[in-house]
Design a protein around this motif. Structure first.
Motif, PDB file in Angstrom:
ATOM      1  N   THR A 226       0.816  -1.223   0.000  1.00 38.46           N
ATOM      2  CA  THR A 226       0.000   0.000   0.000  1.00 38.46           C
ATOM      3  C   THR A 226       0.843   1.265   0.000  1.00 38.46           C
ATOM      4  N   HIS A 227       2.176   1.135  -0.129  1.00 39.77           N
ATOM      5  CA  HIS A 227       3.056   2.303  -0.169  1.00 39.77           C
ATOM      6  C   HIS A 227       4.097   2.121  -1.263  1.00 39.77           C
ATOM      7  N   SER A 228       4.496   3.228  -1.855  1.00 38.09           N
ATOM      8  CA  SER A 228       5.498   3.198  -2.910  1.00 38.09           C
ATOM      9  C   SER A 228       6.482   4.343  -2.689  1.00 38.09           C
ATOM     10  N   PRO A 229       7.775   4.156  -3.032  1.00 36.33           N
ATOM     11  CA  PRO A 229       8.739   5.261  -2.889  1.00 36.33           C
ATOM     12  C   PRO A 229       8.336   6.485  -3.698  1.00 36.33           C
ATOM     13  N   MET A 230       7.635   6.262  -4.809  1.00 33.96           N
ATOM     14  CA  MET A 230       7.068   7.367  -5.579  1.00 33.96           C
ATOM     15  C   MET A 230       5.556   7.163  -5.604  1.00 33.96           C
ATOM     16  N   PHE A 231       4.821   8.179  -5.219  1.00 36.67           N
ATOM     17  CA  PHE A 231       3.366   8.064  -5.218  1.00 36.67           C
ATOM     18  C   PHE A 231       2.772   9.416  -5.599  1.00 36.67           C
ATOM     19  N   HIS A 232       1.467   9.463  -5.709  1.00 36.51           N
ATOM     20  CA  HIS A 232       0.788  10.686  -6.152  1.00 36.51           C
ATOM     21  C   HIS A 232      -0.123  11.201  -5.043  1.00 36.51           C
ATOM     22  N   GLN A 233      -0.114  12.498  -4.888  1.00 34.82           N
ATOM     23  CA  GLN A 233      -0.885  13.127  -3.824  1.00 34.82           C
ATOM     24  C   GLN A 233      -1.590  14.366  -4.372  1.00 34.82           C
ATOM     25  N   VAL A 234      -2.707  14.694  -3.777  1.00 36.43           N
ATOM     26  CA  VAL A 234      -3.365  15.952  -4.106  1.00 36.43           C
ATOM     27  C   VAL A 234      -3.584  16.728  -2.811  1.00 36.43           C
ATOM     28  N   GLU A 235      -3.043  17.913  -2.759  1.00 37.02           N
ATOM     29  CA  GLU A 235      -3.255  18.816  -1.627  1.00 37.02           C
ATOM     30  C   GLU A 235      -4.362  19.789  -1.985  1.00 37.02           C
ATOM     31  N   GLY A 236      -5.202  20.097  -1.024  1.00 36.19           N
ATOM     32  CA  GLY A 236      -6.245  21.098  -1.222  1.00 36.19           C
ATOM     33  C   GLY A 236      -6.100  22.214  -0.207  1.00 36.19           C
ATOM     34  N   LEU A 237      -6.382  23.445  -0.625  1.00 37.33           N
ATOM     35  CA  LEU A 237      -6.251  24.599   0.272  1.00 37.33           C
ATOM     36  C   LEU A 237      -7.343  25.610  -0.043  1.00 37.33           C
ATOM     37  N   TRP A 238      -8.012  26.063   1.012  1.00 36.28           N
ATOM     38  CA  TRP A 238      -9.010  27.140   0.865  1.00 36.28           C
ATOM     39  C   TRP A 238      -8.778  28.106   2.019  1.00 36.28           C
ATOM     40  N   VAL A 239      -8.334  29.306   1.698  1.00 35.00           N
ATOM     41  CA  VAL A 239      -8.034  30.327   2.705  1.00 35.00           C
ATOM     42  C   VAL A 239      -8.843  31.581   2.396  1.00 35.00           C
ATOM     43  N   GLY A 240      -9.487  32.090   3.410  1.00 36.98           N
ATOM     44  CA  GLY A 240     -10.265  33.324   3.284  1.00 36.98           C
ATOM     45  C   GLY A 240     -10.429  33.956   4.654  1.00 36.98           C
ATOM     46  N   GLU A 241     -11.432  34.763   4.796  1.00 37.54           N
ATOM     47  CA  GLU A 241     -11.624  35.468   6.066  1.00 37.54           C
ATOM     48  C   GLU A 241     -12.544  34.716   7.018  1.00 37.54           C
ATOM     49  N   ASN A 242     -13.264  33.732   6.512  1.00 40.35           N
ATOM     50  CA  ASN A 242     -14.199  33.027   7.389  1.00 40.35           C
ATOM     51  C   ASN A 242     -14.436  31.611   6.873  1.00 40.35           C
ATOM     52  N   ILE A 243     -13.348  30.822   6.791  1.00 39.11           N
ATOM     53  CA  ILE A 243     -13.424  29.449   6.285  1.00 39.11           C
ATOM     54  C   ILE A 243     -13.248  28.498   7.465  1.00 39.11           C
ATOM     55  N   SER A 244     -14.160  27.547   7.613  1.00 36.30           N
ATOM     56  CA  SER A 244     -14.156  26.695   8.793  1.00 36.30           C
ATOM     57  C   SER A 244     -14.190  25.208   8.423  1.00 36.30           C
ATOM     58  N   PHE A 245     -14.245  24.367   9.467  1.00 31.33           N
ATOM     59  CA  PHE A 245     -14.365  22.925   9.274  1.00 31.33           C
ATOM     60  C   PHE A 245     -15.664  22.574   8.553  1.00 31.33           C
ATOM     61  N   LYS A 246     -16.671  23.396   8.757  1.00 32.26           N
ATOM     62  CA  LYS A 246     -17.946  23.156   8.069  1.00 32.26           C
ATOM     63  C   LYS A 246     -17.738  23.184   6.564  1.00 32.26           C
ATOM     64  N   ASP A 247     -16.939  24.139   6.083  1.00 33.61           N
ATOM     65  CA  ASP A 247     -16.655  24.224   4.651  1.00 33.61           C
ATOM     66  C   ASP A 247     -15.826  23.029   4.191  1.00 33.61           C
ATOM     67  N   LEU A 248     -14.874  22.608   5.028  1.00 36.50           N
ATOM     68  CA  LEU A 248     -14.067  21.443   4.693  1.00 36.50           C
ATOM     69  C   LEU A 248     -14.944  20.206   4.514  1.00 36.50           C
ATOM     70  N   LYS A 249     -15.856  19.991   5.449  1.00 35.43           N
ATOM     71  CA  LYS A 249     -16.719  18.818   5.366  1.00 35.43           C
ATOM     72  C   LYS A 249     -17.600  18.883   4.128  1.00 35.43           C
ATOM     73  N   SER A 250     -18.143  20.043   3.838  1.00 33.85           N
ATOM     74  CA  SER A 250     -19.021  20.200   2.680  1.00 33.85           C
ATOM     75  C   SER A 250     -18.267  19.940   1.380  1.00 33.85           C
ATOM     76  N   VAL A 251     -17.080  20.538   1.264  1.00 35.35           N
ATOM     77  CA  VAL A 251     -16.283  20.389   0.044  1.00 35.35           C
ATOM     78  C   VAL A 251     -15.841  18.945  -0.140  1.00 35.35           C
ATOM     79  N   TYR A 252     -15.329  18.332   0.935  1.00 34.76           N
ATOM     80  CA  TYR A 252     -14.795  16.978   0.774  1.00 34.76           C
ATOM     81  C   TYR A 252     -15.904  15.966   0.533  1.00 34.76           C
ATOM     82  N   LEU A 253     -17.047  16.159   1.159  1.00 36.41           N
ATOM     83  CA  LEU A 253     -18.164  15.251   0.919  1.00 36.41           C
ATOM     84  C   LEU A 253     -18.643  15.357  -0.527  1.00 36.41           C
ATOM     85  N   SER A 254     -18.708  16.576  -1.049  1.00 35.95           N
ATOM     86  CA  SER A 254     -19.099  16.760  -2.450  1.00 35.95           C
ATOM     87  C   SER A 254     -18.087  16.095  -3.377  1.00 35.95           C
ATOM     88  N   PHE A 255     -16.800  16.248  -3.034  1.00 39.53           N
ATOM     89  CA  PHE A 255     -15.757  15.633  -3.862  1.00 39.53           C
ATOM     90  C   PHE A 255     -15.849  14.116  -3.842  1.00 39.53           C
TER      91      PHE A 255
END
Length: 357
Positions: A226-255
């Motif tokens: 389940t691990h490889s010396p070379m693998f692929h990853q996707v990082e996600g970032l959302w920064v603003g003035e009022n971004i919370s865990f609620k937004d994280l849950k909504s975005v990731y569930l939709s994804f």
């Protein structure tokens, strides 16, 4: 002369009866070999007078030439018969459609990455790309990893054995998280912001939200099913003035529901620790149907971006806040396509890869 004619006739008959080149050569030896009948006649000329030698020699040469002509004809006949046999065995039906060269297809990991980019693109996320060889600052320090963090050791990270032009050692990036810092700093400059992280000067003015994913190859000293010396990853970032865990849950569930094309799954946030987020959580999913039904499966790490990481982006953490997550593209591809061993993705077996074309 009659004896010569009979020898020629006997040679022709023997040649015609030969069914293989080897049989033909054996028949040739009977007449033209060292002990052949023509050769013996040539040896017997020694006892003849000069005049008889002329007459007899000319007659023997005529007979020899006739035998050689017959031999050549039979050789050609055997060759033609062999060619005809081969052509019949390899006959082509010219009325059949031509054979086209097989077309390749995208690798399953590439298919998964394209799908991820399309889903987040539909939610307004940019797609960022960056260097695979990174400095220690972008790989660790800027992400609030202290100098004694175990990820900096040779156990987890590949290092380049020479220093860069700036006098520091570089490594193969262990995650695509450095793009969070690179993209955010470029975003601030793009919208007229000024900052100096080293001097503690941070940007706190108005600025459009940062919404980006960074997919790509990453490298760690790790290798098993389940691990490889070379693998692929996707990082996600959302920064603003009022971004919370609620937004994280909504975005990731939709994804995740879009990626697996099903609403029959559950999402769970499990408390965890990452230096670059606070609070942090592992994201698990559980399918309500299919072969993985009822099992919680870890698919991502996530959390609220740590204030120090916000500072290293050049932003004032008193005004800006956001979330980040990191998912293994290979892991998601394994779950989507039902692959049990990660190493199958990188072995290059056409029988395996052709299933995804």
């Amino acid at each position: 002369m009659n004896d010569l004619n009979s020898i020629v006739d006997a040679a022709k008959a023997a040649f015609i009866q030969a069914t293989t080149p080897a049989d033909l050569e054996n028949a040739k030896a009977q007449f033209l070999g060292k002990s052949g009948r023509i050769t013996e006649l040539m040896k017997g000329m020694a006892a003849l007078s000069v005049e008889e030698k002329k007459t007899r020699g000319a007659a023997i040469n005529v007979a020899k030439q006739a035998i050689e002509v017959a031999l050549t004809d039979c050789r050609q006949a055997l060759a033609d018969a062999e060619l005809l046999k081969q052509l019949q065995a390899e006959a082509l039906d010219v009325t059949l459609p031509g054979r086209q060269r097989g077309q390749g297809g995208l690798h399953p990991v590439s298919l998964a990455q394209e799908r991820i980019e399309a889903i987040f693109g539909s939610m307004g996320f940019d797609v960022a790309d960056g260097p695979e060889i990174e400095s220690d600052w972008f790989s660790f320090t800027s992400l609030n990893n202290p100098p004694n963090h175990p990820a900096r050791s040779m156990q987890d990270t590949f290092y380049i054995d020479t220093k860069g032009d700036d006098g520091v050692y570089y490594n193969l990036r262990p995650h695509t998280s450095p793009m969070q810092i690179r993209y955010a700093q470029a975003h601030v400059r793009k919208h007229g912001g000024e900052f100096d992280v080293a001097a503690g000067k941070l940007y706190s003015g108005a600025m459009p939200e940062i919404r980006v994913i960074a997919p790509g190859r990453t490298f760690r000293v790790d290798s098993d099913a389940t691990h490889s010396p070379m693998f692929h990853q996707v990082e996600g970032l959302w920064v603003g003035e009022n971004i919370s865990f609620k937004d994280l849950k909504s975005v990731y569930l939709s994804f995740i529901t879009s990626f697996f094309e099903t609403d029959a799954l559950q999402l769970r946030f499990r408390p965890s620790y990452f230096p670059f987020t606070e609070p942090s959580a592992e994201i698990d999913i559980m399918f309500e149907s299919g072969p993985l039904k009822g099992r919680w499966l870890e698919v991502s790490g996530s959390g609220q971006v740590h204030p120090q990481v916000i500072r290293n982006m050049g932003l004032d953490p008193e005004r800006y806040i956001g979330f980040a997550f990191g998912s293994g593209i290979d892991r998601l591809a394994m779950l989507r396509y039902g692959v049990s061993d990660l190493r199958l993705f990188f072995e290059g077996d056409v029988r395996f890869l052709s299933q995804f074309q």
